[in-house]
Design an enzyme around this catalytic site. Structure first.
Site, PDB file in Angstrom:
ATOM      1  N   THR A  84      33.864  21.505  43.979  1.00 12.97           N
ATOM      2  CA  THR A  84      35.064  20.670  44.146  1.00 12.97           C
ATOM      3  C   THR A  84      35.769  21.145  45.416  1.00 12.97           C
ATOM      4  OG1 THR A  84      36.206  22.210  42.649  1.00 12.97           O
ATOM      5  CG2 THR A  84      35.438  20.146  41.704  1.00 12.97           C
ATOM      6  N   GLU A 147      34.675  29.026  34.544  1.00  8.88           N
ATOM      7  CA  GLU A 147      34.001  30.301  34.838  1.00  8.88           C
ATOM      8  C   GLU A 147      34.930  31.148  35.706  1.00  8.88           C
ATOM      9  OE1 GLU A 147      33.116  31.036  38.105  1.00  8.88           O
ATOM     10  OE2 GLU A 147      33.861  29.115  38.864  1.00  8.88           O
ATOM     11  N   CYS A 259      36.708  30.131  47.006  1.00 13.47           N
ATOM     12  CA  CYS A 259      37.485  29.795  45.796  1.00 13.47           C
ATOM     13  C   CYS A 259      38.989  29.941  45.963  1.00 13.47           C
ATOM     14  CB  CYS A 259      37.032  30.674  44.639  1.00 13.47           C
ATOM     15  SG  CYS A 259      35.422  30.206  44.039  1.00 13.47           S
TER      16      CYS A 259
HETATM   17  C1  UDX Z   1      37.422  34.999  43.146  1.00 12.44           C
HETATM   18  C2  UDX Z   1      37.903  35.462  41.762  1.00 12.44           C
HETATM   19  O1  UDX Z   1      37.967  36.894  41.744  1.00 12.44           O
HETATM   20  C3  UDX Z   1      36.970  34.975  40.677  1.00 12.44           C
HETATM   21  O2  UDX Z   1      37.447  35.355  39.379  1.00 12.44           O
HETATM   22  C4  UDX Z   1      36.883  33.453  40.768  1.00 12.44           C
HETATM   23  O3  UDX Z   1      35.991  32.959  39.794  1.00 12.44           O
HETATM   24  C5  UDX Z   1      36.434  33.027  42.168  1.00 12.44           C
HETATM   25  O4  UDX Z   1      37.305  33.573  43.146  1.00 12.44           O
HETATM   26  P1  UDX Z   1      35.539  35.797  44.871  1.00 12.44           P
HETATM   27  O5  UDX Z   1      35.867  34.600  45.703  1.00 12.44           O
HETATM   28  O6  UDX Z   1      34.128  36.198  44.667  1.00 12.44           O
HETATM   29  O7  UDX Z   1      36.168  35.630  43.400  1.00 12.44           O
HETATM   30  O8  UDX Z   1      36.268  37.018  45.603  1.00 12.44           O
HETATM   31  P2  UDX Z   1      37.248  38.210  45.221  1.00 12.44           P
HETATM   32  O9  UDX Z   1      36.476  39.438  45.004  1.00 12.44           O
HETATM   33  O10 UDX Z   1      38.195  37.810  44.171  1.00 12.44           O
HETATM   34  O11 UDX Z   1      38.032  38.371  46.617  1.00 12.44           O
HETATM   35  C6  UDX Z   1      38.743  37.262  47.179  1.00 12.44           C
HETATM   36  C7  UDX Z   1      39.359  37.620  48.501  1.00 12.44           C
HETATM   37  O12 UDX Z   1      40.484  38.456  48.317  1.00 12.44           O
HETATM   38  C8  UDX Z   1      38.446  38.342  49.491  1.00 12.44           C
HETATM   39  O13 UDX Z   1      38.620  37.779  50.778  1.00 12.44           O
HETATM   40  C9  UDX Z   1      38.945  39.773  49.437  1.00 12.44           C
HETATM   41  O14 UDX Z   1      38.696  40.460  50.630  1.00 12.44           O
HETATM   42  C10 UDX Z   1      40.432  39.554  49.205  1.00 12.44           C
HETATM   43  N1  UDX Z   1      41.116  40.689  48.551  1.00 12.44           N
HETATM   44  C11 UDX Z   1      40.751  41.078  47.302  1.00 12.44           C
HETATM   45  C12 UDX Z   1      42.159  41.333  49.199  1.00 12.44           C
HETATM   46  O15 UDX Z   1      42.521  40.988  50.337  1.00 12.44           O
HETATM   47  N2  UDX Z   1      42.803  42.358  48.566  1.00 12.44           N
HETATM   48  C13 UDX Z   1      42.463  42.774  47.324  1.00 12.44           C
HETATM   49  O16 UDX Z   1      43.110  43.704  46.811  1.00 12.44           O
HETATM   50  C14 UDX Z   1      41.406  42.112  46.657  1.00 12.44           C
END
Ligand code: UDX
Length: 436
Positions: A84, A147, A259
């Site tokens: 989406t 999910e 996401c």
């Molecule tokens: C995220 C959600 O965690 C997950 O539950 C959902 O289903 C999809 O979106 P993901 O996109 O795999 O998962 O990445 P995630 O590990 O959550 O990190 C997202 C972003 O936040 C990254 O760019 C990461 O670098 C950033 N981040 C994360 C920070 O800048 N600081 C943090 O403390 C944690």
């Protein structure tokens, strides 16, 4: 038997994991190239552990793929796992693929089977799909089952979830979903049964909360920069309070990926439609703090002299480490922003250089970090791969033109870089300068 409609990141993971739980699974996708690859046991993207599961279950015949919706006719439960994306004309989610998946599966689903949405959708979407389903195939019901998987941990998050959330319209639908997840429920995974609207909201609320934590700590970083504090110590100190928790408090260049950014914007668009103005304002601030974290780094880089015609080495292109995903990557966004200021930007990434080069063909890419650093005016560390923590700063000190490193992720050993003669700068922390 189960079907999975949409065999991208979510669908391929869900299908392979359901086969691992013992089900026969058919994956349906309109993309013939993807289906051919998957049918040969080949994964079109990088995800640890998923390639093994895929190969194993394709070889055993438990997991099959097809471009033809008619092949899902024997399945008892159908999972809609299509994307989406953000619409081109604004913040809202593009529901084209979800609508097509519903139409395609509804046409062939056998009576008594259940269609289950897993895609992230604006609240109220399932109600509309349910009404449409009643028109096409009244003997099939719709449920929602969001999910929460993280890239890099997709298999783990699917087979060992921290909760299962279902939105159902009948006790029978809930039973059908309990049957699918029976093996996981034996391990006492919390099971939350809700109405369709709440189930849809759980997903976007969870992502917005995670985004809020990151933007909160980045707002604190701004204050630390202005006041002279250290945001990493602050985060550690507040994180010991279990009500706050120490995760997702890493200050830096903010969140990206396929996401969090799009989900928060789709949520903003939906909040606006619903007239939930306060929620809209709140989400808008989270998004703008996040984007500001990126532009601030470009401004910080410019503090070390005009960037025009200067060489800048960028460490990292993926939106987070252990991923080759560059969708809405803060690292690449910043690399591009620096190049727009006239700099010659050379980017390295352990896994994501090919997708990054596809997206930004005007940036330079290199495997050779020391060659990239040769005569560099600045080094920017933008994705916290463990490889970058293992670098020897003294090697870089010998080749750069100007010993300045900006650690956009607050993840390097600043003292080690300082000891090698570098100015070490990171968001929300006092600058480290070499001892005289
Ligand atoms: C995220 C959600 O965690 C997950 O539950 C959902 O289903 C999809 O979106 P993901 O996109 O795999 O998962 O990445 P995630 O590990 O959550 O990190 C997202 C972003 O936040 C990254 O760019 C990461 O670098 C950033 N981040 C994360 C920070 O800048 N600081 C943090 O403390 C944690």
């Amino acid at each position: 038997m189960l079907s999975v409609i949409g065999t991208g990141y979510l669908g391929a993971t869900h299908g392979a994991c359901m086969a691992e739980l013992g089900f026969d699974v058919i994956g349906i996708d309109t993309d013939a190239t993807k289906i051919t690859l998957l049918s040969q046991g080949e994964l079109p993207f990088y995800e640890p552990g998923l390639d093994d599961l895929l190969r194993k279950h394709v070889a055993s015949g438990k997991l099959r793929f097809s471009t033809n919706f008619a092949d899902l006719a024997q399945a008892d439960v159908h999972f809609i796992c299509v994307g989406t994306p953000q619409r081109k004309d604004g913040n809202a989610a593009d529901l084209t693929y979800v609508n097509a998946a519903l139409e395609g599966s509804a046409e062939h689903a056998k009576p008594g089977s259940l269609i289950v949405g897993k895609s992230t959708v604006p609240v109220g979407t399932a109600d509309g799909l349910s009404a449409r389903l009643a028109e096409i195939n009244p003997h099939v019901e719709l449920a929602w089952n969001p999910e929460f998987l993280r890239e890099g941990f997709a298999v783990e998050d699917t087979l060992r979830p921290n909760r299962l959330v279902v939105g159902v319209q009948s006790a029978r639908a809930e039973e059908q979903l309990r049957d699918v997840y029976a093996a996981l429920l034996k391990n006492e995974v919390p099971w939350i049964s809700a109405d369709l609207r709440t189930a849809e909201l759980v997903k976007v609320a969870a992502n917005s909360f995670l985004a809020t934590k990151i933007s909160f700590i980045n707002a604190m970083a701004e204050i630390c920069d202005a006041a002279g504090g250290d945001v990493t110590v602050l985060a550690k100190a507040i994180g010991y309070d279990p009500r706050i928790g120490n995760r997702f408090l890493q200050a830096g260049i903010g969140f990206g990926g396929g996401c969090l950014p799009k989900d928060i914007r789709a949520f903003m668009a939906r909040a606006e439609e619903l007239g939930a103005d306060q929620a809209l304002e709140f989400l808008r601030d989270i998004d703008s703090i996040n984007l500001r974290a990126r532009s601030r780094i470009i401004d910080v880089a410019a503090e070390y002299g005009d960037l025009k015609n200067k060489k800048v080495l960028v460490l990292g292109a993926a939106f987070k480490p252990d991923s080759d995903d560059v969708r809405d990557s803060p690292a690449l966004d910043i690399a591009y922003g620096i190049s727009q200021r006239g700099a010659r930007v050379v980017v390295n990434d352990p896994k994501a250089m090919a997708p990054a080069a596809k997206r930004f063909p005007d940036l330079e890419f290199t495997d050779d970090l020391l060659a990239g650093a040769q005569d560099a005016h600045l080094i920017l560390h933008l994705t916290e791969w463990k490889e970058y923590r293992a670098l020897t700063p003294a090697d870089f000190a010998k080749v750069v033109a100007n010993k300045v490193i900006i650690d956009g992720r607050n993840a390097l050993d600043g003292n080690a870089w300082r000891d090698a003669g570098f100015i070490y700068r990171a968001p929300g922390r006092p600058t480290l300068t070499p001892k005289k």
